[in-house]
Motif scaffolding. Sequence first.
Motif, PDB file in Angstrom:
ATOM      1  N   ALA A 106     -24.929  -1.139  28.984  1.00  0.00           N
ATOM      2  CA  ALA A 106     -24.284   0.109  29.430  1.00  0.00           C
ATOM      3  C   ALA A 106     -22.920   0.248  28.771  1.00  0.00           C
ATOM      4  CB  ALA A 106     -24.124   0.102  30.945  1.00  0.00           C
ATOM      5  N   GLY A 107     -22.652   1.438  28.269  1.00  0.00           N
ATOM      6  CA  GLY A 107     -21.376   1.626  27.591  1.00  0.00           C
ATOM      7  C   GLY A 107     -20.963   3.077  27.560  1.00  0.00           C
ATOM      8  N   VAL A 108     -19.673   3.275  27.350  1.00  0.00           N
ATOM      9  CA  VAL A 108     -19.112   4.627  27.210  1.00  0.00           C
ATOM     10  C   VAL A 108     -18.156   4.615  26.019  1.00  0.00           C
ATOM     11  CG1 VAL A 108     -19.284   5.368  29.622  1.00  0.00           C
ATOM     12  CG2 VAL A 108     -17.300   4.008  28.898  1.00  0.00           C
ATOM     13  N   ILE A 110     -29.873   3.265  22.876  1.00  0.00           N
ATOM     14  CA  ILE A 110     -30.235   1.885  22.550  1.00  0.00           C
ATOM     15  C   ILE A 110     -30.891   1.212  23.754  1.00  0.00           C
ATOM     16  CG2 ILE A 110     -29.233  -0.395  22.035  1.00  0.00           C
ATOM     17  CD1 ILE A 110     -27.046   1.196  20.388  1.00  0.00           C
ATOM     18  N   GLY A 160     -23.396  -1.196  14.129  1.00  0.00           N
ATOM     19  CA  GLY A 160     -22.592  -0.176  13.453  1.00  0.00           C
ATOM     20  C   GLY A 160     -22.962   1.185  14.014  1.00  0.00           C
ATOM     21  N   LEU A 161     -22.820   2.222  13.209  1.00  0.00           N
ATOM     22  CA  LEU A 161     -23.070   3.587  13.699  1.00  0.00           C
ATOM     23  C   LEU A 161     -24.571   3.804  13.936  1.00  0.00           C
ATOM     24  CD1 LEU A 161     -21.588   6.316  14.220  1.00  0.00           C
ATOM     25  CD2 LEU A 161     -22.292   6.960  11.907  1.00  0.00           C
ATOM     26  N   ILE A 162     -24.902   4.154  15.177  1.00  0.00           N
ATOM     27  CA  ILE A 162     -26.307   4.320  15.565  1.00  0.00           C
ATOM     28  C   ILE A 162     -26.500   5.761  16.056  1.00  0.00           C
ATOM     29  CG2 ILE A 162     -28.165   3.458  17.058  1.00  0.00           C
ATOM     30  CD1 ILE A 162     -27.059   1.348  15.019  1.00  0.00           C
ATOM     31  N   ASN A 214     -28.397  10.001  35.167  1.00  0.00           N
ATOM     32  CA  ASN A 214     -29.428  10.907  34.676  1.00  0.00           C
ATOM     33  C   ASN A 214     -30.832  10.431  35.082  1.00  0.00           C
ATOM     34  OD1 ASN A 214     -31.067  12.676  33.259  1.00  0.00           O
ATOM     35  ND2 ASN A 214     -29.538  12.925  31.636  1.00  0.00           N
ATOM     36  N   TYR A 256     -29.147   2.792  35.318  1.00  0.00           N
ATOM     37  CA  TYR A 256     -28.491   3.921  34.659  1.00  0.00           C
ATOM     38  C   TYR A 256     -27.480   4.448  35.661  1.00  0.00           C
ATOM     39  CZ  TYR A 256     -31.371   6.768  37.719  1.00  0.00           C
ATOM     40  OH  TYR A 256     -31.939   7.307  38.844  1.00  0.00           O
ATOM     41  N   ARG A 257     -26.665   5.402  35.250  1.00  0.00           N
ATOM     42  CA  ARG A 257     -25.618   5.861  36.167  1.00  0.00           C
ATOM     43  C   ARG A 257     -26.012   7.146  36.869  1.00  0.00           C
ATOM     44  NH1 ARG A 257     -20.154   7.129  33.274  1.00  0.00           N
ATOM     45  NH2 ARG A 257     -21.865   7.923  32.038  1.00  0.00           N
ATOM     46  N   GLY A 317     -27.918   0.441  31.436  1.00  0.00           N
ATOM     47  CA  GLY A 317     -27.831   1.615  30.564  1.00  0.00           C
ATOM     48  C   GLY A 317     -29.137   1.876  29.852  1.00  0.00           C
ATOM     49  N   GLY A 318     -30.242   1.839  30.607  1.00  0.00           N
ATOM     50  CA  GLY A 318     -31.562   1.934  29.978  1.00  0.00           C
ATOM     51  C   GLY A 318     -32.155   3.328  29.944  1.00  0.00           C
ATOM     52  N   SER A 323     -19.892  -3.991  19.649  1.00  0.00           N
ATOM     53  CA  SER A 323     -19.863  -2.951  18.621  1.00  0.00           C
ATOM     54  C   SER A 323     -19.188  -3.534  17.391  1.00  0.00           C
ATOM     55  CB  SER A 323     -19.032  -1.760  19.124  1.00  0.00           C
ATOM     56  OG  SER A 323     -18.626  -0.950  18.036  1.00  0.00           O
ATOM     57  N   VAL A 348     -22.690  -0.004  36.975  1.00  0.00           N
ATOM     58  CA  VAL A 348     -22.492  -1.447  36.766  1.00  0.00           C
ATOM     59  C   VAL A 348     -21.127  -1.930  37.249  1.00  0.00           C
ATOM     60  CG1 VAL A 348     -24.146  -1.783  34.889  1.00  0.00           C
ATOM     61  CG2 VAL A 348     -21.790  -1.093  34.343  1.00  0.00           C
ATOM     62  N   VAL A 374     -27.543   2.689  39.395  1.00  0.00           N
ATOM     63  CA  VAL A 374     -26.513   1.724  39.784  1.00  0.00           C
ATOM     64  C   VAL A 374     -25.384   1.779  38.760  1.00  0.00           C
ATOM     65  CG1 VAL A 374     -25.976  -0.736  39.980  1.00  0.00           C
ATOM     66  CG2 VAL A 374     -28.112   0.133  40.916  1.00  0.00           C
TER      67      VAL A 374
HETATM   68  P1  NDP Z   1     -25.644   6.306  25.211  1.00  0.00           P
HETATM   69  O1  NDP Z   1     -24.410   7.059  25.556  1.00  0.00           O
HETATM   70  O2  NDP Z   1     -26.733   7.004  24.501  1.00  0.00           O
HETATM   71  O3  NDP Z   1     -26.258   5.628  26.538  1.00  0.00           O
HETATM   72  C1  NDP Z   1     -25.426   4.939  27.413  1.00  0.00           C
HETATM   73  C2  NDP Z   1     -26.250   4.416  28.568  1.00  0.00           C
HETATM   74  O4  NDP Z   1     -25.366   3.658  29.435  1.00  0.00           O
HETATM   75  C3  NDP Z   1     -26.851   5.508  29.421  1.00  0.00           C
HETATM   76  O5  NDP Z   1     -28.097   5.048  29.907  1.00  0.00           O
HETATM   77  C4  NDP Z   1     -25.859   5.641  30.582  1.00  0.00           C
HETATM   78  O6  NDP Z   1     -26.455   6.147  31.774  1.00  0.00           O
HETATM   79  C5  NDP Z   1     -25.485   4.183  30.765  1.00  0.00           C
HETATM   80  N1  NDP Z   1     -24.221   3.964  31.457  1.00  0.00           N
HETATM   81  C6  NDP Z   1     -22.967   4.341  31.073  1.00  0.00           C
HETATM   82  N2  NDP Z   1     -22.067   3.945  31.979  1.00  0.00           N
HETATM   83  C7  NDP Z   1     -22.747   3.273  32.957  1.00  0.00           C
HETATM   84  C8  NDP Z   1     -22.375   2.623  34.147  1.00  0.00           C
HETATM   85  N3  NDP Z   1     -21.082   2.570  34.546  1.00  0.00           N
HETATM   86  N4  NDP Z   1     -23.333   2.051  34.901  1.00  0.00           N
HETATM   87  C9  NDP Z   1     -24.641   2.097  34.527  1.00  0.00           C
HETATM   88  N5  NDP Z   1     -25.062   2.697  33.401  1.00  0.00           N
HETATM   89  C10 NDP Z   1     -24.122   3.293  32.621  1.00  0.00           C
HETATM   90  O7  NDP Z   1     -25.125   5.045  24.381  1.00  0.00           O
HETATM   91  P2  NDP Z   1     -25.796   4.176  23.206  1.00  0.00           P
HETATM   92  O8  NDP Z   1     -27.228   3.967  23.478  1.00  0.00           O
HETATM   93  O9  NDP Z   1     -25.353   4.729  21.920  1.00  0.00           O
HETATM   94  O10 NDP Z   1     -24.985   2.813  23.388  1.00  0.00           O
HETATM   95  C11 NDP Z   1     -25.508   1.696  24.103  1.00  0.00           C
HETATM   96  C12 NDP Z   1     -24.530   0.545  23.898  1.00  0.00           C
HETATM   97  O11 NDP Z   1     -24.384   0.299  22.497  1.00  0.00           O
HETATM   98  C13 NDP Z   1     -23.134   0.827  24.426  1.00  0.00           C
HETATM   99  O12 NDP Z   1     -22.587  -0.332  25.000  1.00  0.00           O
HETATM  100  C14 NDP Z   1     -22.374   1.203  23.180  1.00  0.00           C
HETATM  101  O13 NDP Z   1     -20.986   0.963  23.304  1.00  0.00           O
HETATM  102  C15 NDP Z   1     -23.025   0.306  22.152  1.00  0.00           C
HETATM  103  N6  NDP Z   1     -22.880   0.761  20.788  1.00  0.00           N
HETATM  104  C16 NDP Z   1     -23.319   2.002  20.397  1.00  0.00           C
HETATM  105  C17 NDP Z   1     -23.149   2.401  19.092  1.00  0.00           C
HETATM  106  C18 NDP Z   1     -23.562   3.738  18.600  1.00  0.00           C
HETATM  107  O14 NDP Z   1     -23.182   4.109  17.476  1.00  0.00           O
HETATM  108  N7  NDP Z   1     -24.345   4.519  19.360  1.00  0.00           N
HETATM  109  C19 NDP Z   1     -22.508   1.521  18.096  1.00  0.00           C
HETATM  110  C20 NDP Z   1     -22.098   0.251  18.619  1.00  0.00           C
HETATM  111  C21 NDP Z   1     -22.288  -0.110  19.911  1.00  0.00           C
HETATM  112  P3  NDP Z   1     -26.170   7.680  32.240  1.00  0.00           P
HETATM  113  O15 NDP Z   1     -26.557   8.552  31.061  1.00  0.00           O
HETATM  114  O16 NDP Z   1     -27.013   7.864  33.432  1.00  0.00           O
HETATM  115  O17 NDP Z   1     -24.682   7.733  32.477  1.00  0.00           O
END
Ligand code: NDP
Length: 246
Positions: free
Chosen positions: A90-92, A16, A185-187, A38, A35-36, A11-12, A141, A63, A61
Amino acid sequence: MKPRKHALVTGGSRGIGAAAVIALANEGFAVTFFYRKNAYLADQVVAQVRRLGRDAMAYAVDVSDFSAVSHAVKQSMLEFGAVDLLVSNAGVSDISLFTDVTPEAFNKMIDTHLVGLFNVSQAVLPGMISRKTGNIVTISSIWGMTGASCEVTYSMTKAGIIGYTKALAQELGPSGIRVNCVAPGLIDTEMNSGLTVKDLQEICDQTPLGRMGTAQEVADVIVYLASEKSSFITGQVISPNGGLIT
Ligand code: NDP
């Protein structure tokens, strides 16, 4: 000169993860990131790293796809060598009443947070174990620690990441591998673009430091856990959260 280390960040392409890619490159890591979808954003992150005079490679890729993860990790090692550091980021998110969560949405949450973590770990760990050195940083989180209303599936999978961190740290400590978790926390990232200004303000009002955190502030914690300065820390959860929970 110290040999260059190889970091893999999932998720780079933004938020974050992107901040972590750039911060780790600045620390001298060659960075592979996943990344997925973009590609435009991913290319921009690679370009930013190269402007620093460092190396990065991006792979599209998902994940949750075991064979795609395994293939990409092998490819990246041909270029940058064995993976020394995994940042599983990586997260959603999904904000819904629990009773409204569909099986498809639930599976996506499990696939991204838990299956994804399993897949990337399985791809890098055999090498780390045989070399008796390695470092894993997971991203959970604050809601994985406290639970959050209308984010039950997010909270349950983020709590699972904490369980993984604590258990694997115990299993792999004797192999010289550290495993730690960052639970922000909230980012201020795209992930929260679905929240209203009022929702964001309410959380900021409850936060002693009175604001959201930045992706860079989380990346700074990741860099610390990736460094030798944290060499006696394993199995821990560090929560950059502005004091929202203590
Ligand atoms: P963003 O939504 O800004 O970015 C998410 C990243 O994860 C993107 O690069 C996205 O790629 C990638 N991604 C999502 N699903 C997949 C997948 N199945 N395979 C590969 N890549 C994937 O999120 P944040 O930067 O805010 O969050 C990063 C992490 O921090 C997450 O795990 C989130 O749960 C955690 N977090 C965030 C908080 C916040 O307030 N923002 C608070 C606490 C935790 P693409 O765009 O190409 O889909």
